[in-house]
Motif scaffolding. Structure first.
Motif, PDB file in Angstrom:
ATOM      1  N   THR A  64       0.834  -1.201   0.000  1.00 26.15           N
ATOM      2  CA  THR A  64       0.000   0.000   0.000  1.00 26.15           C
ATOM      3  C   THR A  64       0.871   1.254   0.000  1.00 26.15           C
ATOM      4  N   VAL A  65       0.250   2.341  -0.339  1.00 26.78           N
ATOM      5  CA  VAL A  65       0.924   3.641  -0.302  1.00 26.78           C
ATOM      6  C   VAL A  65       0.054   4.569   0.535  1.00 26.78           C
ATOM      7  N   ARG A  66       0.662   5.230   1.491  1.00 28.50           N
ATOM      8  CA  ARG A  66      -0.042   6.202   2.322  1.00 28.50           C
ATOM      9  C   ARG A  66       0.540   7.581   2.066  1.00 28.50           C
ATOM     10  N   VAL A  67      -0.283   8.596   2.277  1.00 23.69           N
ATOM     11  CA  VAL A  67       0.131   9.983   2.076  1.00 23.69           C
ATOM     12  C   VAL A  67      -0.020  10.723   3.404  1.00 23.69           C
ATOM     13  N   PRO A  68       1.052  11.319   3.917  1.00 22.80           N
ATOM     14  CA  PRO A  68       0.949  12.080   5.172  1.00 22.80           C
ATOM     15  C   PRO A  68       0.044  13.295   4.998  1.00 22.80           C
ATOM     16  N   THR A  69      -0.940  13.402   5.859  1.00 22.96           N
ATOM     17  CA  THR A  69      -1.910  14.487   5.753  1.00 22.96           C
ATOM     18  C   THR A  69      -1.268  15.859   5.930  1.00 22.96           C
ATOM     19  N   ALA A  70      -0.314  15.994   6.841  1.00 21.83           N
ATOM     20  CA  ALA A  70       0.337  17.293   7.057  1.00 21.83           C
ATOM     21  C   ALA A  70       1.019  17.768   5.774  1.00 21.83           C
ATOM     22  N   ALA A  71       1.645  16.859   5.047  1.00 23.64           N
ATOM     23  CA  ALA A  71       2.292  17.227   3.781  1.00 23.64           C
ATOM     24  C   ALA A  71       1.248  17.602   2.734  1.00 23.64           C
ATOM     25  N   LEU A  72       0.113  16.926   2.754  1.00 26.97           N
ATOM     26  CA  LEU A  72      -0.985  17.245   1.834  1.00 26.97           C
ATOM     27  C   LEU A  72      -1.519  18.639   2.133  1.00 26.97           C
ATOM     28  N   TRP A  73      -1.711  18.949   3.426  1.00 26.47           N
ATOM     29  CA  TRP A  73      -2.157  20.301   3.808  1.00 26.47           C
ATOM     30  C   TRP A  73      -1.167  21.346   3.311  1.00 26.47           C
ATOM     31  N   LYS A  74       0.120  21.083   3.498  1.00 27.34           N
ATOM     32  CA  LYS A  74       1.151  22.042   3.089  1.00 27.34           C
ATOM     33  C   LYS A  74       1.109  22.266   1.580  1.00 27.34           C
ATOM     34  N   ALA A  75       0.998  21.194   0.809  1.00 29.40           N
ATOM     35  CA  ALA A  75       0.952  21.306  -0.648  1.00 29.40           C
ATOM     36  C   ALA A  75      -0.259  22.113  -1.111  1.00 29.40           C
ATOM     37  N   LEU A  76      -1.348  22.011  -0.359  1.00 31.06           N
ATOM     38  CA  LEU A  76      -2.576  22.721  -0.722  1.00 31.06           C
ATOM     39  C   LEU A  76      -2.670  24.105  -0.092  1.00 31.06           C
ATOM     40  N   GLY A  77      -1.701  24.449   0.748  1.00 35.76           N
ATOM     41  CA  GLY A  77      -1.728  25.759   1.403  1.00 35.76           C
ATOM     42  C   GLY A  77      -2.814  25.870   2.451  1.00 35.76           C
ATOM     43  N   VAL A  78      -3.153  24.745   3.083  1.00 38.29           N
ATOM     44  CA  VAL A  78      -4.204  24.728   4.104  1.00 38.29           C
ATOM     45  C   VAL A  78      -3.593  24.996   5.463  1.00 38.29           C
ATOM     46  N   ASP A  79      -4.148  25.982   6.150  1.00 34.07           N
ATOM     47  CA  ASP A  79      -3.707  26.313   7.501  1.00 34.07           C
ATOM     48  C   ASP A  79      -4.528  25.480   8.467  1.00 34.07           C
ATOM     49  N   ARG A  80      -3.902  24.516   9.128  1.00 34.72           N
ATOM     50  CA  ARG A  80      -4.642  23.612  10.004  1.00 34.72           C
ATOM     51  C   ARG A  80      -5.249  24.318  11.205  1.00 34.72           C
ATOM     52  N   THR A  81      -4.877  25.553  11.485  1.00 30.38           N
ATOM     53  CA  THR A  81      -5.477  26.293  12.586  1.00 30.38           C
ATOM     54  C   THR A  81      -6.649  27.151  12.127  1.00 30.38           C
ATOM     55  N   ALA A  82      -6.977  27.117  10.831  1.00 25.48           N
ATOM     56  CA  ALA A  82      -8.027  27.978  10.283  1.00 25.48           C
ATOM     57  C   ALA A  82      -9.382  27.731  10.928  1.00 25.48           C
ATOM     58  N   GLY A  83      -9.703  26.480  11.254  1.00 22.92           N
ATOM     59  CA  GLY A  83     -11.005  26.182  11.851  1.00 22.92           C
ATOM     60  C   GLY A  83     -11.013  26.287  13.360  1.00 22.92           C
ATOM     61  N   ALA A  84      -9.901  26.612  13.980  1.00 19.23           N
ATOM     62  CA  ALA A  84      -9.807  26.616  15.435  1.00 19.23           C
ATOM     63  C   ALA A  84     -10.462  27.835  16.093  1.00 19.23           C
ATOM     64  N   ASP A  85     -10.736  28.885  15.326  1.00 19.12           N
ATOM     65  CA  ASP A  85     -11.301  30.107  15.901  1.00 19.12           C
ATOM     66  C   ASP A  85     -12.769  29.969  16.273  1.00 19.12           C
ATOM     67  N   GLY A  86     -13.446  28.953  15.698  1.00 21.97           N
ATOM     68  CA  GLY A  86     -14.854  28.710  16.038  1.00 21.97           C
ATOM     69  C   GLY A  86     -15.690  29.580  15.266  1.00 21.97           C
TER      70      GLY A  86
END
Length: 86
Positions: A64-86
């Protein structure tokens, strides 16, 4: 919820993931899920992986091949703290 995400409705219609769905992914995902996040087909993702051109590092684990989600977020320019403000 659509007004906060600024495009979630369009993402759902196209089959692509919205930011909230991306942020909810586990630590690693399969190639099909990563491909959907990138807006490409599963087959295209495997072709790119085979050529060494996939935009995210992959983890080959046995058959199998797995893709690290953090690297996927980085490639897409997704800020993982964006939804933390509520």
């Amino acid at each position: 919820m659509a007004e906060r995400s600024g495009g979630t409705e369009a993402a759902v219609e196209s089959g692509a993931m919205g930011v909230e769905e991306l942020l909810a992914l586990p630590a690693t995902v399969n190639v099909a899920t990563a491909a959907r996040a990138l807006g490409i087909s599963r087959n295209k993702a495997y072709v790119l992986i085979g050529k060494g051109e996939f935009p995210v590092p992959t983890l080959p684990l046995g058959g199998t091949v797995r893709v690290p989600t953090a690297a996927l977020w980085k490639a897409l320019g997704v800020d993982r703290t964006a939804g933390a403000d509520g």
